[in-house]
Enzyme design. Sequence first.
Site: not given
Lengths: 338, 735
Positions: B236, B461, B463, B622-623, B632, B695, B699
């Site tokens: 984080f 980390i 993610t 794009r995911i 996330q 992208k 955060e």
Amino acid sequence: MTPFQYSRANDVADAIKQIATDPSAKFIAGGTNLIDLIKYDVEGPSRLIDISHLPLRSVEPTSAGGVLIGAMVPNTDLAYHPLIEGRYPLLSRAILSGASQQLRNMASTGGNLLQRTRCFYYYDTATPCNKREPGSGCSAIDGVNRINAILGTSEACIATHPSDMCVALAALEATVHVTGPAGARIIAFADFHRLPGNTPQRDTNLEPDEIITAIELPPKGFSANYSYLKIRDRLSYAFALVSVAAALELDGDTIKEARLALGGVAHKPWRSTAAEAALLGQRTDATAFAKAADWLLHGAKGYGHNNFKIGLARRAIMRTLDQAARGTPQSNSDKKIR
Amino acid sequence: MASYIGSATPRVDGRAKVTGEAKYAGEFNVPGLVHGYVVESTIPKGRIVRIDPSGALEVDGVIDVLTHRNRPQMADKDDAYKDEVATEKGSPYRPLYDDIVLFSGQPLALVLAEDWETARVAASLVKVEYQKAPHVTDLHTERANAFAIDKPEKPRGDAEKAFASAAVRHEAEYFIPTEHHNPMELFASTAIWDDGQLTVYDKTQGVQNVQQYLCGVFKMKPDAVRVMSPYMGGGFGSGLRPQYQVVLAVLAARALKRPVRVMLSRAQMYALGHRPATIERLALGAKSDGTLDAMTHEAIAVTSQFEEFARNDTGWGNLLYRSPNAKFEHKLVKLDVPTSCDMRAPGAATGVYALECAMDELAVALKTDPVQLRLQCYSDRDQGADIPYTSKQLRECYREGAAAFGWDKRKAEPRSMREGSDLVGWGMASGVWEALQMATTVRIVLTANGHAEVATAASDIGTGTYTIMAQVAADMLGLPIDNINVKLGDSTLPQCPLEGGSWIASSVCNAIANTARAVRGDLLKLAIGMKDSPLAGAGVDDVALIDGKIVSRRDATRAVSIASAMQSGTADRITREEANKVAEDKSHARNVHSAIFAEVKVDEQLGVIRVTRVVNAVAAGRILNPKTAHSQVMGGVVWGIGMALHEETLFDHRFGRVMNANIAEYHVPVNADVHDIKVIFVDEPDEMVNPLGIKGLGEIGIVGVAAAIANAVYHATGKRVRDLPITLDKVIQFN
């Protein structure tokens, strides 16, 4: 943290014998508080006498019509025991609103009574604290005291007792069975925990060489009209800012008997005979509840960050009495206040 | 073969994590391992007069006690301690360097013993005498000493004049207290010294950053230091800069010529970096038609006495709302605390919180629906740079989020919605973050049996970096995902930036695509070299790798299997290392956006707040993996609930100490606080932002969430709480 010896007690007599030979030894059962305190260098016992294997694990009806709870019964087992859930649901709800499932699995009934305060300064050995180091001063009085006491405080200490279970036990007028070198004795719950006065280092009237063997519940369980409401800064796994145990015996909407105890506000579960007497013969309405709240909070004093607790407690008392009167006790499942 | 990109692929490291096979920095055991335990300062400022380690040294099993007096040599210039994310101005903290105490919790000694318990016991016997100096830890009392720093957001027009003459004005201060990251994994380092070669297992978000830092601090050659961090139990931002335990572990390993592990306790982690306490002042002026005419955003944030840490708190309004007049100012206050650091969406979590609460207050003043106000002020251009976006589907976020939430059923008046004893409140906010890409190199080794190793020095980390790397490589190489082996978290691997800023997915995946293209070129050459090759004359972009074959894009029947192409050559493997192309193009702004809708229920009498529903609609290109992406963003929402209602590092300013340095008393949301969270990914194709249109999502999940909840609390109760966290005593005046 300091090194310590470990030994196991085989029976109650053995436990008493072992602690008599070593005044700086401590009993350990679930260890859910003591281990933390050792890690924080707040406690440094020379020896841990493991009492978790003592044969004090039963929950049984008494001939007097009550229930006797062994000191080693885990909090979880007690909360879900049919005798408790059925006859003393106030106790069951109070236990389940405390700590987390994992902690409740480990914590013992006797140990729950003996847990120490959560006052920040008690845990921080870099700051003065009369409870940890008598005579060093109270840092909380002018410090970060949002979680501290508003009732029964002294200039030496404004710590609270953190238990939920004890609040219900106080309301139910349980008794504490203890045994020591001089034999067994029974302590009324109201006399078990102490106010801080000039000796905040002493939380209870249990002698250092005594051991809790059982908690006895009297016959009356108030299973129809009760509630335990705990107000805290998140919806689970947090100590009470204020908690209320209310138990009523009703005749229609007239109060025949009332029990009321507060948690999170004092060095011990807080009761007032005047508050309970004020409810007798009254209708279950806001006027009566407000009067009881006034009595119970008589003399309450804030220390800055915790001033809100006085007003919060007043409203929480009224709500809990209302929940008890309506027969809609607070549930722990969705955390919505009924 | 179906595409892995865009599919809800389970984590490729999931099994290793749940079985314990995945090892973390404090879990690498080597023979003869020495354990270190840190002795910290109990005062926030002063000097060490004397450290007496004799009590500790008498304990059986204690090997040594390192202090500033007897430690091995370290660099003496600030530059050596400046890691990649060190602040521009200031002197980085040097652990165990000298007798100066800069903050409470500072490491003063390291007790080294044969086992951890012994080290811990002995640590409590080290006696420290101080000469105390007056300290300051309270932002509020020190704000008069705030000084402005240079930030890129330039003023436009005359915000003060426009504000003064605005038809409708809103001006207020908002406050965010100090917050700590509290990752589940404790910070730990295991340093292994072997005849001049140093191997370090470290909890870090950047192995190469730590490697370079250690080379500087210990004057070592890069090839003598290897830093590894294969897994991380949450960072984080707390693991962006090298933390002090890695220095201590290496110091001790060098002093003893033995492997050393240093693991911090939970309490000790409250003396690391943190989200700085920040005061945010917003002044918004609107015309009577509900468009903004003046926007002033000023932030006053905490930093240490020795470094100037600052992030962009104030510029976000430029990305969201049109305003001809605007002014931004960032100030710092130096306190006797550790240097603040990045924490999830640094600057935006705090700055956008304040901005979006202010916009809500402006909507109330204008008697306008909060969504409507945002649409009225909507900016299709980055106002600061005056450029368009590569893509910005924020309108669609508002639309889809509002629809999923049922926003149209909202009654505007505060305290107008009820459910039994609860007041019900609906609030919303916008979120914004950057879509960045950093230079990254990826190595692919394709072997003749159709397996590929994909490697870069990234950190995962938690993610899902391992997983998305495997997905992208599998698609680009035309192989099943089980044939892809991802390697990361090792400083000897190809160059990769820190895992932060939401840039890893776009950086790493575009680098994989480029490297895979090079591999494809090599394969094509081999295929063309085959006798009667069906791919004769094809160029690298005329073919694709699909299902283990090199296939013509024009005619799928013209194909050569990868295996036969490899066999036709002499090499048993193809190794390629390529970088992504980081855009130099400044003609477009690159951002991700979101719209958050929250429902709270507040007990009218008792003030108890429950966040019963949150919808977060995110437009982030794009995911790659809806499953890990959902987690996330959901995690961000949960953290936003914590930011709004729970989180606060409590200082006793008399002692300059954190009083709730544990996760029993530093509250984060627990399961009971988390109800219904819906995550929506708004479709946002974007070929301009980077070739794969990624992208990043690290955060954005938290940005705006606290504001949406704060706005919902206002809508429920009519009470505007501007200092976080919103506790029940701030909502209700009890006495």
